[in-house]
Design an enzyme around this catalytic site. Structure first.
Site, PDB file in Angstrom:
ATOM      1  N   TYR A  52      34.382 -22.173 -22.390  1.00 27.24           N
ATOM      2  CA  TYR A  52      34.455 -22.856 -21.084  1.00 27.24           C
ATOM      3  C   TYR A  52      35.844 -22.683 -20.455  1.00 27.24           C
ATOM      4  CZ  TYR A  52      33.966 -26.750 -17.748  1.00 27.24           C
ATOM      5  OH  TYR A  52      33.914 -27.521 -16.619  1.00 27.24           O
ATOM      6  N   LYS A  55      36.773 -20.727 -16.960  1.00 24.71           N
ATOM      7  CA  LYS A  55      37.391 -21.430 -15.834  1.00 24.71           C
ATOM      8  C   LYS A  55      38.792 -20.877 -15.542  1.00 24.71           C
ATOM      9  CE  LYS A  55      34.051 -24.326 -14.851  1.00 24.71           C
ATOM     10  NZ  LYS A  55      33.358 -24.254 -13.554  1.00 24.71           N
TER      11      LYS A  55
HETATM   12  P1  NAP Z   1      26.073 -30.906 -13.900  1.00 23.66           P
HETATM   13  O1  NAP Z   1      25.863 -32.294 -13.426  1.00 23.66           O
HETATM   14  O2  NAP Z   1      25.693 -30.551 -15.294  1.00 23.66           O
HETATM   15  O3  NAP Z   1      25.347 -29.900 -12.870  1.00 23.66           O
HETATM   16  C1  NAP Z   1      25.385 -28.520 -13.115  1.00 23.66           C
HETATM   17  C2  NAP Z   1      24.799 -27.809 -11.916  1.00 23.66           C
HETATM   18  O4  NAP Z   1      24.871 -26.373 -12.131  1.00 23.66           O
HETATM   19  C3  NAP Z   1      23.334 -28.124 -11.695  1.00 23.66           C
HETATM   20  O5  NAP Z   1      23.090 -28.143 -10.306  1.00 23.66           O
HETATM   21  C4  NAP Z   1      22.620 -26.944 -12.324  1.00 23.66           C
HETATM   22  O6  NAP Z   1      21.341 -26.676 -11.775  1.00 23.66           O
HETATM   23  C5  NAP Z   1      23.577 -25.819 -11.954  1.00 23.66           C
HETATM   24  N1  NAP Z   1      23.416 -24.657 -12.828  1.00 23.66           N
HETATM   25  C6  NAP Z   1      23.720 -24.566 -14.135  1.00 23.66           C
HETATM   26  N2  NAP Z   1      23.411 -23.339 -14.594  1.00 23.66           N
HETATM   27  C7  NAP Z   1      22.902 -22.639 -13.546  1.00 23.66           C
HETATM   28  C8  NAP Z   1      22.403 -21.322 -13.389  1.00 23.66           C
HETATM   29  N3  NAP Z   1      22.393 -20.432 -14.390  1.00 23.66           N
HETATM   30  N4  NAP Z   1      21.953 -20.935 -12.168  1.00 23.66           N
HETATM   31  C9  NAP Z   1      21.956 -21.816 -11.126  1.00 23.66           C
HETATM   32  N5  NAP Z   1      22.435 -23.068 -11.215  1.00 23.66           N
HETATM   33  C10 NAP Z   1      22.896 -23.483 -12.417  1.00 23.66           C
HETATM   34  O7  NAP Z   1      27.607 -30.471 -13.766  1.00 23.66           O
HETATM   35  P2  NAP Z   1      28.836 -31.151 -12.982  1.00 23.66           P
HETATM   36  O8  NAP Z   1      29.531 -32.040 -13.923  1.00 23.66           O
HETATM   37  O9  NAP Z   1      28.403 -31.623 -11.657  1.00 23.66           O
HETATM   38  O10 NAP Z   1      29.783 -29.867 -12.826  1.00 23.66           O
HETATM   39  C11 NAP Z   1      29.844 -29.120 -11.629  1.00 23.66           C
HETATM   40  C12 NAP Z   1      30.987 -28.115 -11.774  1.00 23.66           C
HETATM   41  O11 NAP Z   1      32.205 -28.824 -12.001  1.00 23.66           O
HETATM   42  C13 NAP Z   1      30.816 -27.164 -12.948  1.00 23.66           C
HETATM   43  O12 NAP Z   1      31.309 -25.881 -12.603  1.00 23.66           O
HETATM   44  C14 NAP Z   1      31.702 -27.789 -14.013  1.00 23.66           C
HETATM   45  O13 NAP Z   1      32.167 -26.837 -14.943  1.00 23.66           O
HETATM   46  C15 NAP Z   1      32.834 -28.332 -13.161  1.00 23.66           C
HETATM   47  N6  NAP Z   1      33.582 -29.416 -13.802  1.00 23.66           N
HETATM   48  C16 NAP Z   1      32.985 -30.571 -14.165  1.00 23.66           C
HETATM   49  C17 NAP Z   1      33.738 -31.580 -14.773  1.00 23.66           C
HETATM   50  C18 NAP Z   1      33.147 -32.889 -15.188  1.00 23.66           C
HETATM   51  O14 NAP Z   1      33.869 -33.683 -15.821  1.00 23.66           O
HETATM   52  N7  NAP Z   1      31.903 -33.190 -14.854  1.00 23.66           N
HETATM   53  C19 NAP Z   1      35.111 -31.371 -15.029  1.00 23.66           C
HETATM   54  C20 NAP Z   1      35.682 -30.162 -14.633  1.00 23.66           C
HETATM   55  C21 NAP Z   1      34.917 -29.193 -14.015  1.00 23.66           C
HETATM   56  P3  NAP Z   1      19.983 -27.273 -12.461  1.00 23.66           P
HETATM   57  O15 NAP Z   1      19.919 -28.723 -12.084  1.00 23.66           O
HETATM   58  O16 NAP Z   1      18.909 -26.459 -11.839  1.00 23.66           O
HETATM   59  O17 NAP Z   1      20.134 -27.066 -13.942  1.00 23.66           O
END
Ligand code: NAP
Length: 259
Positions: free
Chosen positions: A167, A171
């Site tokens: 990861y 990133k």
């Molecule tokens: P999340 O709630 O798990 O949502 C992930 C999203 O990505 C969902 O809409 C999912 O679609 C989509 N996705 C995953 N794999 C995919 C694929 N192969 N093709 C198309 N869509 C795909 O994640 P989140 O926490 O909101 O994170 C959003 C972003 O922020 C990510 O890049 C994550 O790495 C980054 N981030 C998050 C955090 C945190 O603490 N949450 C911290 C730092 C960075 P489906 O619903 O269809 O599966």
């Protein structure tokens, strides 16, 4: 959106007449970004793996609030899917002003136990996707001589995080990619920035054990986890015309964790 909508606190920019594409728009941070950009007047192409369920819900939420949105399904880690989606968005809306690469996954595990499939899946979904979407959308934005690209990275790329070699690498790749592409596209009035959320409350972090959450909280000077809207607020600011001289930057939205 309709005036009857509750006002959203924080940064609000005028995106009337603009078209935004948000990946990962079905849930979490991506959904909050899609809603925020729609609230600011953008027509939003919402992308996730399937047209049904949560993605349809996001689109419905935007419609209910008087906005315009359309759902597109595909695997962001496959260039053919990405090219198909960007082509469909351009055909439907005839332009593309804002691209937010937010789709992402984790497949955590310590280095010696991490298998090839978990490495490849994370690199493909988190990093290859950003290349595919920037290349396809970048071509549209070059023709328009205008664009705003925001790539969602992570504080894990800046600090490292045990159990997240795949990861963090994906990133960190997004950061290097963002800085380079920002330099390539700057003359065409296209900005490219990265936003690095810290620990944010979504499905991705919901699955973590309480012990890990407690340790994470101790590292945050603000002493609280971020909400998806905190990230959406900053992405919204970067999406506006007013952010035209800000490019190639990484903005950590993390309650001070990486300060
Ligand atoms: P999340 O709630 O798990 O949502 C992930 C999203 O990505 C969902 O809409 C999912 O679609 C989509 N996705 C995953 N794999 C995919 C694929 N192969 N093709 C198309 N869509 C795909 O994640 P989140 O926490 O909101 O994170 C959003 C972003 O922020 C990510 O890049 C994550 O790495 C980054 N981030 C998050 C955090 C945190 O603490 N949450 C911290 C730092 C960075 P489906 O619903 O269809 O599966």
């Amino acid at each position: 959106m309709a005036d009857s909508q509750p006002k959203i606190a924080g940064c609000t920019v005028d995106l009337s007449g603009q078209v935004a594409l948000v990946t990962g728009a079905s849930r979490g941070i991506g959904r909050a970004i899609a809603l925020r950009l729609a609230h600011c007047g953008a027509r939003v192409a919402c992308v996730a793996t399937s047209l049904e369920g949560k993605l349809a819900e996001t689109v419905q939420m935007i419609h209910d609030a008087g906005g315009t949105a359309e759902a597109y399904a595909g695997d962001v880690g496959k260039s053919a899917d990405v090219n198909r989606i960007v082509e469909a968005v351009e055909t439907k809306f005839e332009r593309l002003d804002v691209l937010v690469n937010c789709a992402g996954i984790t497949r955590d595990g310590l280095l010696l136990r991490m298998d090839d499939a978990d490495w490849d899946a994370v690199i493909s979904t988190n990093l290859n996707s950003v290349f595919y979407f920037c290349r396809a959308a970048g071509a549209v934005m070059m023709r328009q001589r205008y664009g705003r690209i925001i790539n969602i990275t992570s504080t894990s790329a800046i600090m490292g995080n045990p159990g997240q070699a795949n990861y963090s690498a994906s990133k960190a790749g997004v950061i290097g990619f963002t800085k380079t592409v920002a330099k390539e596209l700057a003359k065409r009035n296209i900005t490219v920035n990265a936003v690095a959320p810290g620990f944010t409350v979504t499905d991705m972090t919901d699955v973590l054990p309480d012990k890990i959450k407690d340790i994470a909280k101790q590292m945050i000077p603000a002493n609280k986890f971020g909400q998806p809207e905190d990230i959406a607020d900053i992405v919204c600011c970067l999406s506006g015309r007013g952010a035209g001289y800000l490019t190639g930057q990484v903005i950590a939205v993390d309650g001070g964790m990486t300060a």
